[in-house]
Design a protein around this motif. Structure first.
Motif, mmCIF file in Angstrom:
data_model
loop_
_atom_site.group_PDB
_atom_site.id
_atom_site.type_symbol
_atom_site.label_atom_id
_atom_site.label_comp_id
_atom_site.label_asym_id
_atom_site.label_seq_id
_atom_site.Cartn_x
_atom_site.Cartn_y
_atom_site.Cartn_z
ATOM 1 N N LEU A 1 0.763 -1.386 0.170
ATOM 2 C CA LEU A 1 0.519 -0.135 0.333
ATOM 3 C C LEU A 1 0.997 1.270 -0.278
ATOM 4 N N GLU A 2 0.165 2.024 -0.557
ATOM 5 C CA GLU A 2 1.256 3.744 0.200
ATOM 6 C C GLU A 2 0.108 4.654 0.592
ATOM 7 N N ALA A 3 1.607 5.642 1.488
ATOM 8 C CA ALA A 3 0.870 5.870 2.442
ATOM 9 C C ALA A 3 0.628 7.203 1.524
ATOM 10 N N THR A 4 -0.145 8.426 1.988
ATOM 11 C CA THR A 4 -0.538 10.038 1.795
ATOM 12 C C THR A 4 -0.121 10.875 2.889
ATOM 13 N N GLU A 5 0.328 12.503 1.820
ATOM 14 C CA GLU A 5 0.603 13.376 2.859
ATOM 15 C C GLU A 5 -0.855 13.964 4.614
ATOM 16 N N GLU A 6 0.148 13.979 5.285
ATOM 17 C CA GLU A 6 -0.706 15.136 6.708
ATOM 18 C C GLU A 6 -1.160 15.696 6.069
ATOM 19 N N ASP A 7 -2.830 16.431 6.274
ATOM 20 C CA ASP A 7 -3.204 17.309 6.413
ATOM 21 C C ASP A 7 -2.647 18.305 7.144
ATOM 22 N N ARG A 8 -2.264 17.776 7.713
ATOM 23 C CA ARG A 8 -1.014 18.774 8.512
ATOM 24 C C ARG A 8 -0.687 18.170 9.757
ATOM 25 N N PRO A 9 0.061 18.309 10.236
ATOM 26 C CA PRO A 9 1.007 17.856 11.154
ATOM 27 C C PRO A 9 -0.143 17.256 12.615
ATOM 28 N N GLY A 10 0.243 16.275 12.544
ATOM 29 C CA GLY A 10 -0.809 15.333 13.594
ATOM 30 C C GLY A 10 -2.258 14.961 13.315
ATOM 31 N N PHE A 11 -2.493 15.442 12.074
ATOM 32 C CA PHE A 11 -3.586 15.496 11.481
ATOM 33 C C PHE A 11 -4.243 14.549 10.471
ATOM 34 N N LYS A 12 -4.357 12.943 10.072
ATOM 35 C CA LYS A 12 -4.100 12.382 9.039
ATOM 36 C C LYS A 12 -6.040 11.332 8.928
ATOM 37 N N ASP A 13 -6.531 11.145 7.709
ATOM 38 C CA ASP A 13 -7.151 10.817 7.428
ATOM 39 C C ASP A 13 -6.645 9.325 6.795
ATOM 40 N N TYR A 14 -6.703 8.257 7.265
ATOM 41 C CA TYR A 14 -5.908 7.101 7.141
ATOM 42 C C TYR A 14 -6.779 6.214 5.860
ATOM 43 N N GLY A 15 -7.581 6.667 5.846
ATOM 44 C CA GLY A 15 -8.413 6.487 4.357
ATOM 45 C C GLY A 15 -8.392 4.504 4.060
ATOM 46 N N GLN A 16 -7.793 4.609 2.771
ATOM 47 C CA GLN A 16 -7.767 3.081 2.232
ATOM 48 C C GLN A 16 -7.007 2.477 2.911
ATOM 49 N N ILE A 17 -5.573 2.261 3.695
ATOM 50 C CA ILE A 17 -4.510 2.215 4.932
ATOM 51 C C ILE A 17 -5.240 1.461 5.669
#
Length: 201
Positions: free
Chosen positions: A175-191
Motif C-alpha cells: 500500500l502507499e501512504a499519503t501526506e498528512e492534512d497537517r502535522p498530527g492530523f491524518k485521514d488513513y483512508g484506504q490504508i
C-alpha cells in the motif's frame, strides 16, 4: 493483533503514518530516500520518524538513482531493505549487503509478456517483488499470470487495492501512504480499511 499477510507500506513521510502502521504490525515501512526525487525524506526527518517506531523493518526506496548514489544514501539512512525498479542495477545492489525489494511496474502488454522471464531472473537475486500497475485493464491478466507462479519469490500485490481486496496467489500486499492534512492530523483512508480487513481475528 497481527496481520494475516505480509504488508509493506510505501512512501512514508510522516510520524502519523509510521506509528499507525507499526501499531497495526505491518512488516515494512518504505521511505523515499532517492536523492534525485524532489519529495525524498530528509535524513533528519527519517531519523525522527524511525526513532519513534519499533517492531517494523525500514526500506529505502529509489526510483532514479545510480549505484553510487544508492551506496552513499544507505550510509546516511540505516535501512533494512533497498527497493529499486531498474533491472540493470539488481546485481550491483545485491552486493551491498541488504535484502532487495524489486518494484516491477506493468504498463502495457509487452511488460506482461516479460513477467515470467523477469521473475525467473530475480529468483536468484532477491526474495521480494512488488507488482505495480496503474492500468486497470491489465489487472486481471497480471492476476492470471501470478496464478501460475510457483517460484521462491515473495510477491506483493500493489495494484487494484480496495477495502475488499483479494490477494489470490500473492503472499503479500503493498500500500502507499499519503501526506498528512497537517502535522498530527491524518485521514488513513484506504490504508485503515485494508489493514483492518486483513487483521487477525
Amino acid at each position: 493483533m497481527a496481520l494475516k499477510t505480509f504488508v509493506k507500506i510505501s512512501n512514508i513521510s510522516n510520524l502519523s503514518d509510521a506509528r499507525y502502521c507499526a501499531g497495526m504490525m505491518v512488516d515494512v515501512l518504505g521511505f523515499n530516500i532517492d536523492p534525485n526525487s524532489s519529495t525524498h525524506v530528509a535524513e533528519d526527518d527519517f531519523k525522527e520518524i524511525t526513532e519513534w517506531v519499533a517492531g517494523v523493518k525500514f526500506a529505502g526506496e529509489f526510483h532514479d538513482s545510480s549505484i553510487e548514489q544508492i551506496k552513499e544514501a544507505i550510509k546516511k539512512y540505516p535501512v533494512d531493505y533497498i527497493e529499486i525498479a531498474d533491472l540493470d542495477l539488481v546485481e550491483k545492489v545485491g552486493l551491498l549487503g541488504k535484502p532487495l525489494i524489486f518494484r516491477l511496474s506493468i504498463t502495457n502488454e509487452e511488460d506482461l509478456s516479460k513477467i515470467k522471464s523477469t521473475l525467473s531472473y530475480l529468483d536468484e537475486l532477491t526474495k521480494l517483488v512488488l507488482f505495480h500497475c496503474d492500468n486497470e485493464n491489465l489487472f486481471d491478466q497480471i492476476d492470471a499470470q501470478i496464478g501460475f507462479y510457483n517460484g521462491n519469490l515473495k510477491l506483493m500485490k500493489g495494484y487494484g487495492i480496495t477495502a475488499d481486496v483479494s490477494l489470490g496467489n500473492f503472499p503479500g500486499l503493498a500500500l502507499e501512504a499519503t501526506e498528512e492534512d497537517r502535522p498530527g492530523f491524518k485521514d488513513y483512508g484506504q490504508i485503515m480499511d485494508v489493514l483492518e480487513l486483513i487483521e487477525e481475528d
